[in-house]
Design an enzyme around this catalytic site. Structure first.
Site, PDB file in Angstrom:
ATOM      1  N   ASN A   1      -8.157   3.782   7.920  1.00 56.15           N
ATOM      2  CA  ASN A   1      -6.847   3.495   8.654  1.00 56.15           C
ATOM      3  C   ASN A   1      -6.657   4.313   9.944  1.00 56.15           C
ATOM      4  OD1 ASN A   1      -6.392   1.156   7.109  1.00 56.15           O
ATOM      5  ND2 ASN A   1      -4.602   2.088   6.045  1.00 56.15           N
TER       6      ASN A   1
ATOM      7  N   ASN B   1      -8.123   4.386   2.437  1.00 53.23           N
ATOM      8  CA  ASN B   1      -6.932   3.863   3.293  1.00 53.23           C
ATOM      9  C   ASN B   1      -6.714   4.930   4.257  1.00 53.23           C
ATOM     10  OD1 ASN B   1      -6.329   1.383   2.479  1.00 53.23           O
ATOM     11  ND2 ASN B   1      -4.588   1.773   1.429  1.00 53.23           N
TER      12      ASN B   1
ATOM     13  N   SER C   1      -5.498  -3.895   9.254  1.00 56.05           N
ATOM     14  CA  SER C   1      -4.172  -4.403   9.597  1.00 56.05           C
ATOM     15  C   SER C   1      -3.480  -3.274  10.362  1.00 56.05           C
ATOM     16  CB  SER C   1      -3.397  -4.910   8.599  1.00 56.05           C
ATOM     17  OG  SER C   1      -3.085  -3.972   7.694  1.00 56.05           O
TER      18      SER C   1
ATOM     19  N   ASN D   1       0.750  -1.212   0.029  1.00 56.48           N
ATOM     20  CA  ASN D   1      -0.041   0.075  -0.049  1.00 56.48           C
ATOM     21  C   ASN D   1       0.978   1.330   0.013  1.00 56.48           C
ATOM     22  OD1 ASN D   1      -2.449  -1.194  -0.087  1.00 56.48           O
ATOM     23  ND2 ASN D   1      -2.668  -1.568   2.134  1.00 56.48           N
TER      24      ASN D   1
ATOM     25  N   LYS E   1      -7.260   4.111  -4.025  1.00 58.30           N
ATOM     26  CA  LYS E   1      -7.126   3.279  -2.841  1.00 58.30           C
ATOM     27  C   LYS E   1      -6.876   4.188  -1.636  1.00 58.30           C
ATOM     28  CE  LYS E   1      -5.719  -1.235  -0.932  1.00 58.30           C
ATOM     29  NZ  LYS E   1      -4.757  -2.117  -0.952  1.00 58.30           N
TER      30      LYS E   1
END
Length: 297
Positions: free
Chosen positions: A202, A198, A265, A112, A194
């Protein structure tokens, strides 16, 4: 340099340096008989004994015999190297990748963020480098076992050129093994697309107190903040020369609703030291405690 020729099926060993949200795609390659070699760290012993397993609501995948290794020197040169470490470990890649290189080895980073292709090109030459984006919801629940929350897909593109035949050959191998894979003309644009997801999710799942994505969307203030961060990311992408329409934000919000209670994650990485070896240094100094207090107020 001359273009890299198409890679025949029989000569397609892939050597991932694994991160949990790339494991699904790679395990499918191994499941369908492709010559895949896994460079493993803490999971090595468990995978050697029991193989790799992915659990989901729709299916359970178990590959009992996995080509697992502790070092790339044991593996040797390969046609395709899949890079899937966290970007915080990029400083290790030059020494990890060097033993895997042959004359025409292709490097495909599935990481990423921005700058990963540039990093690899700086060390190994731009001609070798391509990139990929994984859209899938997975969590590692124990050594050698991954839980798939939501099915996903893979996009791949060249670093500094339009897609060449080699990339279509790689995509075809993924598709033959059950991975939804497409080739994109503008890898940079898709990386920013993306990031529109994110950057807000995130960050917010951590700073809002360890919430999953469904809890973020259920809170009106946090949902609005997520949308605001998405709009800001889109504006930055456009300013950097990557035209993204504002409708991307609403489309990604709808997709997030279908994920359910997903924990990225990055949230797991902020777990206390005793719960995750991947916890980042900012956790150790309790920096997020102050940030969460601001949100609580």
């Amino acid at each position: 340099p001359a273009p890299v020729p198409s890679v025949p099926e029989a000569e397609l060993p892939a050597v991932p340096v694994p991160d949990v949200d790339r494991c699904d795609h790679l395990l499918l390659l191994a499941r369908f008989g492709r010559d895949v070699h896994f460079l493993l760290r803490s999971d090595y012993e468990a995978v050697r004994r029991r193989g790799l397993r992915i659990r989901s609501r729709s299916e359970n995948i178990h590959v009992a015999k996995v080509n697992a290794w502790r070092s790339t020197e044991e593996i040797g040169p390969c046609d395709l190297v899949l890079v899937a470490v966290k970007t915080t470990s990029n400083q290790d890649l030059p020494s990890l990748i060097a033993p895997l290189l042959g004359e025409k080895t292709i490097l495909l980073t599935l990481q990423n963020g921005l700058g990963n292709e540039e990093f690899l090109a700086q060390h190994f030459g731009a001609e070798r480098v391509s990139g990929g984006l994984c859209f899938i919801c997975l969590n590692r629940i124990e050594p050698g076992v991954v839980e798939r929350v939501d099915n996903g897909r893979l996009m791949i593109g060249e670093f500094q050129s339009y897609p060449r035949p080699r990339l279509h050959d790689i995509a075809w191998e993924f598709k033959r093994c059950g991975v939804v894979c497409s080739v994109v003309a503008d890898l940079g644009l898709e990386r920013w697309r993306k990031l529109v997801w994110n950057i807000p999710f995130n960050g917010l799942t951590i700073t809002a107190g360890g919430l999953d994505t469904s809890a973020i969307l259920a809170n009106d203030a946090l949902r609005q903040l997520a949308l605001q961060l998405m709009d800001e990311t889109i504006a930055i992408a456009n300013a950097c020369g990557h035209p993204l329409p504002t409708a991307v934000a609403l489309d990604l919000l709808k997709r997030t609703e279908s994920m359910g209670a997903y924990r990225p994650s990055s949230l797991i990485d902020q777990s206390p030291i005793s719960r995750s070896p991947r916890s980042s240094p900012v956790t150790y100094v309790k920096a997020f405690d102050a940030i969460r207090q601001v949100f609580a107020e």
